[in-house]
Design an enzyme around this catalytic site. Structure first.
Site, mmCIF file in Angstrom:
data_model
loop_
_atom_site.group_PDB
_atom_site.id
_atom_site.type_symbol
_atom_site.label_atom_id
_atom_site.label_comp_id
_atom_site.label_asym_id
_atom_site.label_seq_id
_atom_site.Cartn_x
_atom_site.Cartn_y
_atom_site.Cartn_z
ATOM 1 N N HIS A 181 0.951 -1.360 0.294
ATOM 2 C CA HIS A 181 0.260 0.454 0.012
ATOM 3 C C HIS A 181 0.851 1.304 0.098
ATOM 4 C CE1 HIS A 181 -3.540 2.773 1.320
ATOM 5 N NE2 HIS A 181 -2.540 2.924 1.968
ATOM 6 N N ASP B 155 -14.441 3.198 7.055
ATOM 7 C CA ASP B 155 -13.256 4.266 6.795
ATOM 8 C C ASP B 155 -14.292 4.792 5.817
ATOM 9 O OD1 ASP B 155 -11.119 5.320 6.154
ATOM 10 O OD2 ASP B 155 -10.941 4.210 4.626
ATOM 11 N N ARG C 66 -14.035 13.549 7.238
ATOM 12 C CA ARG C 66 -12.982 14.065 7.780
ATOM 13 C C ARG C 66 -12.026 15.018 6.034
ATOM 14 N NH1 ARG C 66 -9.247 9.377 7.338
ATOM 15 N NH2 ARG C 66 -7.433 11.020 8.398
ATOM 16 N N SER D 161 -7.244 4.519 9.296
ATOM 17 C CA SER D 161 -8.456 4.023 8.687
ATOM 18 C C SER D 161 -7.279 3.284 7.054
ATOM 19 C CB SER D 161 -8.312 5.590 7.801
ATOM 20 O OG SER D 161 -8.457 5.991 5.773
ATOM 21 N N LYS E 214 -8.305 -0.859 6.642
ATOM 22 C CA LYS E 214 -8.174 -1.758 4.883
ATOM 23 C C LYS E 214 -7.495 -3.075 4.512
ATOM 24 C CE LYS E 214 -8.761 2.664 3.387
ATOM 25 N NZ LYS E 214 -8.548 3.791 3.105
HETATM 26 N N1 URA Z 1 -5.361 6.918 2.656
HETATM 27 C C1 URA Z 1 -6.125 6.368 3.377
HETATM 28 O O1 URA Z 1 -7.149 5.166 3.106
HETATM 29 N N2 URA Z 1 -6.537 6.808 4.065
HETATM 30 C C2 URA Z 1 -5.711 8.727 5.222
HETATM 31 O O2 URA Z 1 -6.567 8.863 6.152
HETATM 32 C C3 URA Z 1 -4.716 9.050 4.682
HETATM 33 C C4 URA Z 1 -4.822 8.255 2.840
#
Ligand code: URA
Length: 432
Positions: free
Chosen positions: A82, A161, A168, A183, A187
């Site tokens: 990621h 999220d 946010r 966040s 995931k």
């Molecule tokens: N990427 C994400 O998935 N979440 C965040 O809060 C910032 C970057």
């Protein structure tokens, strides 16, 4: 329990219990807690932070707010990678095939680009026919067969999220370490991969503008992942200039193919090899990062990694002839060279500015529902540290618009030219 008491506790710098976090987030996802109360709690978290235990509990609550994906039917070491989001970041297109060609199961769920950052799905869809919408059984079968598949994220994963991130975004609470860590990790942990490799971008084109905060975020994410029993590492990498040279969907696929042919930009190639080395160690297929990097380089030099990309494209319905002959990709009709107006060295690049310029050409989207133009974008011809003579081409713009004056200005302004040569660091740190 009352939402207001929890907001006041956090506003006053208190530590929330797992039950309070669960009550608040669970209530918000179900629509029982109002957006204005969630906004207030987010702002309180933004200002007062969270302890590592609170962040772990927030991650856990978010992770179980929706479906999780069990990949146990895939035999072998399952890896996910990621990036926190950058400009010109086409790493998955190179790293995935390298790892898959070395026996790793690269089971990747990716997203679409938003704002100045590109998305892997949009890049893959530049290849005519490439289908990113496989069902879970087909995805698992494909990873078992050829070691690699890249598909879109399912919408039922981590609904907390989705709701929280949108809120946010409009309440000025994105840049908070506990909120970013929970966040991202909720995931990643919702999918049962064994090894998770995080690329935490630092610099002008990244969420994290400074190294200290990026390091804190990276350490926190690694620690959360380990508490869930996963092998997690995080690399802090430079996003003060674009990664490689190409920005824009087809242009980035072409650069990825060139890299798998051993002809990629130096920084991008180095980054892919570094990640491959680190992941091969995590997967226990190499003893050291250096050994893993050598294996990855060999996968490129032998052509096995490129063959794996072709297998991936074929399996997902894409036209493989584009990989054999990248000149087949349609590019923007208007090709504009942006020239240097002075002599000197590139001392700084505004990666964010270049990402925004590329998005203005249609390569990115402002809203998630917008379409992208796969053929447009920018190729930078000079990077930080390069010597410049007046009249040199700094970048080439590929556009389908007839009026490109403002984008030309944006690209030009993204290059800072000074008298002294400066060095640029690609990889700052690796945390495991
Ligand atoms: N990427 C994400 O998935 N979440 C965040 O809060 C910032 C970057």
């Amino acid at each position: 329990m009352h939402a207001l008491d929890i907001i006041i506790k956090k506003r006053n710098g208190g530590t929330l219990s797992p039950e309070e976090i669960e009550y608040f987030i669970g209530g918000y996802v179900k629509g029982e807690i109002e957006e204005y109360q969630m906004s207030a709690l987010l702002m309180a978290i933004y200002f007062n932070g969270m302890t590592d235990v609170e962040t772990y509990n927030l991650t856990k609550t978010m992770l179980y707010s929706g479906d999780t994906i069990n990949l146990d039917a895939i035999k072998g070491v399952k890896v996910d990678k990621h990036s926190t989001g950058g400009v010109g970041d086409k790493t998955t297109l190179v790293l995935g095939p390298i790892l898959a060609s070395l026996g790793i199961k690269f089971a990747k769920m990716s997203g679409r680009g938003l704002g100045h950052t590109g998305g892997t799905l949009d890049k893959l869809e530049s290849i005519p026919g490439f289908n990113v919408n496989l069902d879970m059984d087909t995805f698992i079968d494909q990873v078992n067969d050829i070691n690699i598949s890249v598909i879109g994220q399912t919408s039922s994963l981590v609904p907390a999220d989705k709701k929280l991130y949108s809120l946010r975004d409009v309440t000025g609470t994105v840049e908070s370490i506990p909120l970013i860590a929970s966040s991202i990790m909720s995931k990643k942990l919702a999918v049962s991969t064994d090894v998770i490799s995080l690329d935490v971008k630092v610099g002008s084109g990244a969420f994290m503008k400074n190294l200290d905060t990026a390091r804190k975020l990276a350490k926190l994410m690694v620690s959360i992942g380990k508490q869930f029993g996963r092998t997690v590492s995080a690399t802090l990498t430079n996003m003060d200039e674009p990664l490689g040279c190409a920005i824009g969907n087809s242009l980035e696929v072409i650069e990825a193919i060139n890299t798998l042919n051993g002809k990629g930009p130096k920084d991008f190639t180095e980054l892919c090899l570094a990640f491959a080395g680190e992941i091969l160690v995590g997967a226990k297929l190499a003893k050291t990062d250096e050994e893993g990097q050598k294996m990855a380089l060999d996968a490129i030099n032998s052509g096995r990694a490129l063959s794996k990309l072709k297998e991936l494209v074929r399996a997902q319905g894409g036209d493989v002839s584009y990989i054999d002959d990248p000149s087949k990709f349609a590019l923007g009709k208007n090709v504009i060279e942006v020239k240097a107006e002075t002599n000197g060295y590139v001392t700084h690049m505004d990666a964010l500015g270049l990402g925004v310029a590329s998005s203005h050409l249609g390569a990115g989207r402002e809203k998630i529902t917008d379409d992208v133009d796969h053929s447009t974008g920018i190729v930078v011809k000079k990077k930080v540290g390069d010597k410049i003579s007046k009249g040199d081409t700094l970048a080439v713009i590929y556009s389908n618009f007839s009026d490109n004056e403002s984008v030309i200005g944006e690209v030009k302004n993204s290059f800072v030219i000074g008298d002294e040569k400066v060095d640029s660091t690609l990889i700052y740190d690796l945390i495991r």
